[in-house]
Design a protein around this motif. Structure first.
Motif, PDB file in Angstrom:
ATOM      1  N   VAL A 604      72.772 -33.689 -32.654  1.00 33.40           N
ATOM      2  CA  VAL A 604      73.282 -32.408 -33.126  1.00 33.40           C
ATOM      3  C   VAL A 604      72.469 -32.005 -34.352  1.00 33.40           C
ATOM      4  N   ARG A 605      71.832 -30.856 -34.279  1.00 28.76           N
ATOM      5  CA  ARG A 605      70.966 -30.441 -35.380  1.00 28.76           C
ATOM      6  C   ARG A 605      71.767 -29.888 -36.551  1.00 28.76           C
ATOM      7  N   ASN A 606      72.791 -29.106 -36.241  1.00 25.01           N
ATOM      8  CA  ASN A 606      73.569 -28.463 -37.293  1.00 25.01           C
ATOM      9  C   ASN A 606      75.031 -28.898 -37.163  1.00 25.01           C
ATOM     10  N   GLN A 607      75.436 -29.851 -37.972  1.00 21.16           N
ATOM     11  CA  GLN A 607      76.784 -30.401 -37.866  1.00 21.16           C
ATOM     12  C   GLN A 607      77.855 -29.446 -38.368  1.00 21.16           C
ATOM     13  N   SER A 608      77.476 -28.303 -38.909  1.00 17.79           N
ATOM     14  CA  SER A 608      78.457 -27.309 -39.355  1.00 17.79           C
ATOM     15  C   SER A 608      78.595 -26.160 -38.367  1.00 17.79           C
ATOM     16  N   ASN A 609      77.869 -26.237 -37.264  1.00 17.60           N
ATOM     17  CA  ASN A 609      77.931 -25.185 -36.248  1.00 17.60           C
ATOM     18  C   ASN A 609      78.974 -25.556 -35.203  1.00 17.60           C
ATOM     19  N   PRO A 610      80.119 -24.850 -35.123  1.00 16.22           N
ATOM     20  CA  PRO A 610      81.197 -25.247 -34.202  1.00 16.22           C
ATOM     21  C   PRO A 610      80.787 -25.175 -32.734  1.00 16.22           C
ATOM     22  N   GLU A 611      79.932 -24.198 -32.375  1.00 17.80           N
ATOM     23  CA  GLU A 611      79.499 -24.105 -30.981  1.00 17.80           C
ATOM     24  C   GLU A 611      78.626 -25.292 -30.600  1.00 17.80           C
ATOM     25  N   GLU A 612      77.754 -25.722 -31.504  1.00 18.59           N
ATOM     26  CA  GLU A 612      76.905 -26.874 -31.222  1.00 18.59           C
ATOM     27  C   GLU A 612      77.751 -28.148 -31.150  1.00 18.59           C
ATOM     28  N   LEU A 613      78.759 -28.219 -32.012  1.00 20.41           N
ATOM     29  CA  LEU A 613      79.666 -29.367 -31.973  1.00 20.41           C
ATOM     30  C   LEU A 613      80.461 -29.374 -30.668  1.00 20.41           C
ATOM     31  N   PHE A 614      80.788 -28.190 -30.162  1.00 16.37           N
ATOM     32  CA  PHE A 614      81.511 -28.101 -28.905  1.00 16.37           C
ATOM     33  C   PHE A 614      80.657 -28.630 -27.751  1.00 16.37           C
ATOM     34  N   THR A 615      79.394 -28.312 -27.777  1.00 12.61           N
ATOM     35  CA  THR A 615      78.473 -28.815 -26.757  1.00 12.61           C
ATOM     36  C   THR A 615      78.353 -30.332 -26.845  1.00 12.61           C
ATOM     37  N   PHE A 616      78.272 -30.827 -28.071  1.00 11.76           N
ATOM     38  CA  PHE A 616      78.229 -32.276 -28.301  1.00 11.76           C
ATOM     39  C   PHE A 616      79.466 -32.948 -27.710  1.00 11.76           C
ATOM     40  N   GLY A 617      80.656 -32.434 -28.020  1.00 11.81           N
ATOM     41  CA  GLY A 617      81.880 -33.034 -27.516  1.00 11.81           C
ATOM     42  C   GLY A 617      81.958 -33.002 -26.003  1.00 11.81           C
ATOM     43  N   ALA A 618      81.582 -31.857 -25.423  1.00 12.99           N
ATOM     44  CA  ALA A 618      81.659 -31.713 -23.970  1.00 12.99           C
ATOM     45  C   ALA A 618      80.755 -32.717 -23.270  1.00 12.99           C
ATOM     46  N   SER A 619      79.661 -33.099 -23.898  1.00  9.65           N
ATOM     47  CA  SER A 619      78.728 -34.037 -23.262  1.00  9.65           C
ATOM     48  C   SER A 619      79.331 -35.418 -23.077  1.00  9.65           C
ATOM     49  N   TRP A 620      80.422 -35.700 -23.821  1.00 17.30           N
ATOM     50  CA  TRP A 620      81.032 -37.023 -23.743  1.00 17.30           C
ATOM     51  C   TRP A 620      82.247 -37.047 -22.817  1.00 17.30           C
ATOM     52  N   ALA A 621      82.338 -36.055 -21.909  1.00 17.88           N
ATOM     53  CA  ALA A 621      83.393 -36.103 -20.892  1.00 17.88           C
ATOM     54  C   ALA A 621      83.188 -37.352 -20.034  1.00 17.88           C
ATOM     55  N   VAL A 622      84.278 -38.031 -19.705  1.00 17.64           N
ATOM     56  CA  VAL A 622      84.159 -39.278 -18.945  1.00 17.64           C
ATOM     57  C   VAL A 622      83.812 -38.975 -17.494  1.00 17.64           C
ATOM     58  N   PHE A 623      83.247 -39.935 -16.810  1.00 14.52           N
ATOM     59  CA  PHE A 623      82.981 -39.817 -15.380  1.00 14.52           C
ATOM     60  C   PHE A 623      84.208 -40.301 -14.597  1.00 14.52           C
ATOM     61  N   ASN A 624      84.376 -39.767 -13.408  1.00 11.54           N
ATOM     62  CA  ASN A 624      85.532 -40.153 -12.598  1.00 11.54           C
ATOM     63  C   ASN A 624      85.625 -41.662 -12.420  1.00 11.54           C
ATOM     64  N   ARG A 625      84.501 -42.291 -12.165  1.00  7.56           N
ATOM     65  CA  ARG A 625      84.509 -43.723 -11.855  1.00  7.56           C
ATOM     66  C   ARG A 625      84.833 -44.585 -13.072  1.00  7.56           C
ATOM     67  N   SER A 626      84.681 -44.019 -14.287  1.00  6.92           N
ATOM     68  CA  SER A 626      84.894 -44.823 -15.490  1.00  6.92           C
ATOM     69  C   SER A 626      86.166 -44.455 -16.245  1.00  6.92           C
ATOM     70  N   ALA A 627      86.944 -43.506 -15.722  1.00  4.59           N
ATOM     71  CA  ALA A 627      88.169 -43.093 -16.414  1.00  4.59           C
ATOM     72  C   ALA A 627      89.179 -44.232 -16.432  1.00  4.59           C
ATOM     73  N   LEU A 628      89.832 -44.416 -17.579  1.00  2.74           N
ATOM     74  CA  LEU A 628      90.799 -45.498 -17.751  1.00  2.74           C
ATOM     75  C   LEU A 628      92.246 -45.013 -17.722  1.00  2.74           C
ATOM     76  N   PHE A 629      92.454 -43.738 -17.537  1.00  3.91           N
ATOM     77  CA  PHE A 629      93.779 -43.160 -17.702  1.00  3.91           C
ATOM     78  C   PHE A 629      94.675 -43.348 -16.482  1.00  3.91           C
ATOM     79  N   THR A 630      95.944 -43.114 -16.706  1.00  2.00           N
ATOM     80  CA  THR A 630      96.956 -43.179 -15.658  1.00  2.00           C
ATOM     81  C   THR A 630      97.314 -41.756 -15.230  1.00  2.00           C
ATOM     82  N   TYR A 631      97.363 -41.527 -13.927  1.00  2.00           N
ATOM     83  CA  TYR A 631      97.683 -40.193 -13.404  1.00  2.00           C
ATOM     84  C   TYR A 631      98.970 -40.326 -12.584  1.00  2.00           C
ATOM     85  N   ASP A 632     100.079 -40.134 -13.260  1.00  2.00           N
ATOM     86  CA  ASP A 632     101.365 -40.370 -12.616  1.00  2.00           C
ATOM     87  C   ASP A 632     102.255 -39.140 -12.638  1.00  2.00           C
TER      88      ASP A 632
END
Length: 817
Positions: A604-632
């Motif tokens: 992340v080049r600009n840590q004060s830019n909320p849109e760039e931070l949003f892109t950073f966060g979105a990149s860490w979405a988990v993959f289906n095969r590695s999700a640890l959550f419970t879906y009940d």
């Protein structure tokens, strides 16, 4: 006739279910045909019809490691003619006899075990021919068991000092009569010992019935007796427990409904020699233990160092936990550590020897060392809480620790006054090599503070990786976010799931009933009976419905707190994770500038830019095969399991709206002050919740306090008092001063005062107490004078003897003539 008809109906349904592939017999935890035998089926209402009949729950779900707990198998169908047997740990020698009560409910009796944690068990209703019902049973360390489930020794100190000077008389015990299903009971003594060569292949643990204190007593909840020295060699058993069991059971019957005292030192039954001179008896035992310790491997080098301060010890929750015998939250009753107000134990046993570490602190927050006080911190050859795979020494929970670390303390310190032998083998660990963990936190609508201190907000909707460490310990921590409401464009963390290597998956999520819900491998855990649980590759502690701490073997800790409907998650990682992690909580390498790295490796080049931070966060979405959550629930299935792991259609409000006309603006100004106020304002003005804003403020302040508590502290190490002198001061941390003085007639050489410096070295010179030269001259003169006087006296004596002999010779000559 009605019962017979009901049995026929159950059998018909069972046959139909098997035909249609709708049975859970032998399939618990799986999906079978068109229905489910998985724990989530209860919430999803898609369980097979016989799910509760074969995948059983119990009440209570926990009991002492010593066995004897009567528990009901809930909801399963039985008849009065059913012959119940229960098998634990898939081990036929652990089979116990059960029974069916008047309400046609099956009961099992828990066995005497040598391990703690969740134990698999199976139930047979045909006298052991088939064990087709399965469940789990929580075996609990006797020291962690609630007192209402124990037989209590009235004045337990008297029991364990009985026979020492001025300690004698009648002993008394009490119990809850409902804990023993009988009108009349036997009171039995059971002993524990370990046989074979320590650390050898034949090293074994053994519980054995010794003798009865009384038989056929009324089950009225109390018993008193006047102890007598044990006969027939039983006094060689020095550790044990008293059991109250039905008098209808033969003496020493295994695995019957019973209640036990805690295991304890059996001073009250030791041989007459102990009562005649307990100190001499104990010294002999202490010397024998000292000799044995000299032959055993040195475990001290592989145990973790103690935290330097009480604040660090209480903050490092991934690696240390309160010692139940000395807890500041419960009045600091520190029987074995006088002068201390709080002790902690290392959570994990050492890898090779199964050893433990204990660290104690005084009212000033400094560590108490055995070199200064009998109440100091002591390491343990056997960890009190045991360690996997349990079963054999030194990993048997509780008892191994008693044999190698507690009885020896009685021998050397409590029953005699020779603690120097004990402390020679159990010296306190100081904290010179202790490295505090680093902490990161997620809170509010979610706001993040990384391990390197970078603060930012990310309001994506989805499931994201908070921490991943594929190389070091294979640790994964994931977080799920959901919209605050349908109309507010902001999200909050609602669930955290985690695992390390091959451990159980632990998920902590906001409960629909308020508080927190904890799941182990997608099955809900109950903490109504026990606050601490030993699970596979992980420990979980939940003292209240709003607090959960998860602890992994690596020393990683995850604290989850519920505040005003919000989740605050704190992650603590030890130094070995440095530069070995990625995710939303940063790299943990001490460099804030490169802390935020996208999953593709870009920074992340600009840590004060909320849109760039949003892109950073979105990149860490988990993959289906590695999700640890419970879906009940259908909501979770639709929105997360079958939906995108990051919802691209959800665009949050990126910045705080500044509108003086906003009815919440005034509250935001009052509540949100000081550092971190921007997060608080966002949660009030965007999240539309003053309560959430206040919770965010508290969470941020708590994190700042935690970081302060975990700051590294310099230690210069212990300083000894000089021979023929003394020292003042028992703190050895940076800035501490230690002063020295000498006994009368001795002069201090070196530094009278030494200060612990920033470099970890003591100022000044080593201190010694010497005899002054004037005194030396006087002493030498006196000695020489005394020697001269002795020479003169000797010379005069010899002269007179010579004269006397000469005179005698002259007289003899005269007589001869």
């Amino acid at each position: 006739m009605e019962k017979f008809t009901a049995v026929i109906f159950v059998l018909m349904v069972s046959c139909i279910c098997r035909t249609l592939g709708q049975t859970c017999q032998g399939l618990c935890g799986a999906t079978s045909g068109t229905c489910s035998c998985h724990p989530t089926c209860v919430a999803m209402t898609n369980c097979c019809p016989d799910y509760r009949d074969y995948c059983v729950e119990t009440l209570p779900y926990s009991g002492t490691i010593l066995g004897g707990t009567d528990f009901v198998v809930l909801e399963a169908n039985f008849t009065q003619s059913s012959k119940i047997k229960c098998m634990f740990n898939n081990n036929r020698p652990s089979i116990t006899e059960g029974y069916v009560d008047e309400s046609s409910r099956a009961h099992c009796i828990s066995p005497l075990l040598y391990e703690t944690g969740w134990i698999p068990f199976h139930v047979s209703s045909d006298d052991g021919m088939t064990f087709n019902r399965s469940g789990t049973w929580l075996s609990v360390h006797s020291g962690k068991l609630d007192s209402k489930f124990k037989a209590m020794m009235v004045n337990s100190t008297k029991w364990q000092y009985y026979g020492t000077p001025n300690v004698g008389g009648t002993l008394e015990m009490t119990w809850n009569t409902s804990m023993v299903r009988a009108d009349r009971v036997n009171i039995e003594l059971w002993g524990y010992r370990e046989t074979g060569k320590p650390y050898g292949s034949d090293w074994r643990a053994e519980w054995r019935y010794l003798y009865s204190l009384a038989k056929d007593q009324p089950n009225n909840g109390s018993f008193s007796f006047l102890p007598k020295p044990a006969a027939n060699g039983f006094s060689s058993w020095e550790l044990g427990s008293v059991r109250v069991s039905p008098s209808t059971s033969p003496d020493g019957s295994w695995n019957v409904h019973a209640v036990w005292t805690e295991d304890h030192a059996l001073a009250w039954h030791l041989e007459e020699k102990f009562r005649q001179d307990s100190a001499a008896w104990a010294l002999d035992k202490c010397l024998a233990w000292d000799k044995l310790e000299n032959q055993l491997p040195n475990f001290l080098s592989e145990i973790i160092d103690c935290p330097c301060t009480l604040a660090q010890a209480r903050a490092d929750t991934g690696r240390f936990h309160t010692d139940y015998g000395c807890d500041i939250e419960k009045g600091s009753v520190c029987t074995y550590h006088p002068g201390s107000v709080h002790c902690v134990r290392a959570i994990q046993a050492s890898p090779k020897y199964g050893a433990g570490q204990q660290c104690c602190y005084d009212s000033t927050g400094f560590q108490v060392l055995t070199s200064d006080s009998i109440g100091g911190s002591t390491p343990d050859r056997a960890h009190d809480w045991g360690s996997p795979p349990f079963q054999n020494p030194p990993r048997v929970p509780g008892q191994s620790h008693w044999v190698y670390d507690v009885l020896s303390f009685y021998y050397c310190c409590l029953w005699s006054d020779h603690c120097h032998y004990y402390f020679k083998h159990r010296p306190s660990s100081d904290c010179r090599s202790y490295e505090p963990p680093r902490s990161a936190v997620v809170f509010g609508d979610p706001h993040f503070v990384t391990f390197d201190g970078v603060s930012y907000s990310f309001n994506g909707k989805g499931e994201y990786t908070l921490v991943t460490s594929a190389v070091t310990h294979n640790l994964t921590i994931q977080g799920r976010t959901e919209p605050v409401t349908e109309t507010i464009k902001a999200t909050k963390m609602t669930s955290v799931a985690m695992k390390e290597a091959n451990s159980d998956v632990i998920e902590v999520r906001l409960s629909v009933h308020n508080g927190l819900e904890v799941l182990q491998n997608q099955k809900t855990l109950s903490f109504t009976e026990q606050s601490w649980m030993d699970l596979h590759g992980v420990f979980v502690f939940s003292p209240t419905p709003t607090n959960v701490t998860v602890m992994f073997p690596s020393g990683a800790g995850v604290e989850v707190r519920e505040r005003d409907g919000d989740l605050t998650t704190t992650v603590l990682l030890p130094e070995e994770f440095d530069n070995a992690i990625l995710g939303l909580l940063g790299k943990m390498n001490g460099n804030a500038a490169d802390d935020l790295v996208l999953s593709n490796g870009e920074h992340v080049r600009n840590q004060s830019n909320p849109e760039e931070l949003f892109t950073f966060g979105a990149s860490w979405a988990v993959f289906n095969r590695s999700a640890l959550f419970t879906y009940d629930s259908q909501y979770l299935i639709d929105n997360y399991l079958n939906g995108p792991r990051h919802d691209p259609s959800f665009i949050p409000v990126f910045s705080v709206p500044e509108n003086p006309e906003d009815p919440l603006a005034n509250q935001a100004s009052k509540i949100c002050t000081g550092e971190g106020s921007q997060f608080c304002r966002y949660d009030i003005l965007v999240g539309r919740s003053p309560g959430m804003g206040n919770a965010t403020k508290l969470s941020y302040q708590s994190h700042i306090s935690l970081v302060q508590d975990l700051k590294p502290v310099v230690s210069c190490g212990w300083l000894s008092p000089p021979a023929r002198g003394k020292k003042e001061g028992t703190s050895y941390l940076q800035g501490a001063t230690v002063r020295f003085s000498c006994d009368d007639d001795y002069t201090l050489k070196g530094s009278e005062e030494r200060v612990c410096q920033e470099n970890g070295q003591w100022s000044g010179e080593e201190t010694a107490c010497k005899v002054p030269l004037s005194i030396v001259g006087t002493v030498v003169g006196s000695v020489l004078g005394a020697l001269a006087l002795i020479v003169i006296i000797t010379t005069i004596t010899l002269y007179f003897r010579k004269q006397k002999r000469k005179a005698a010779n002259e007289d003899m000559k005269v007589e001869a003539f």
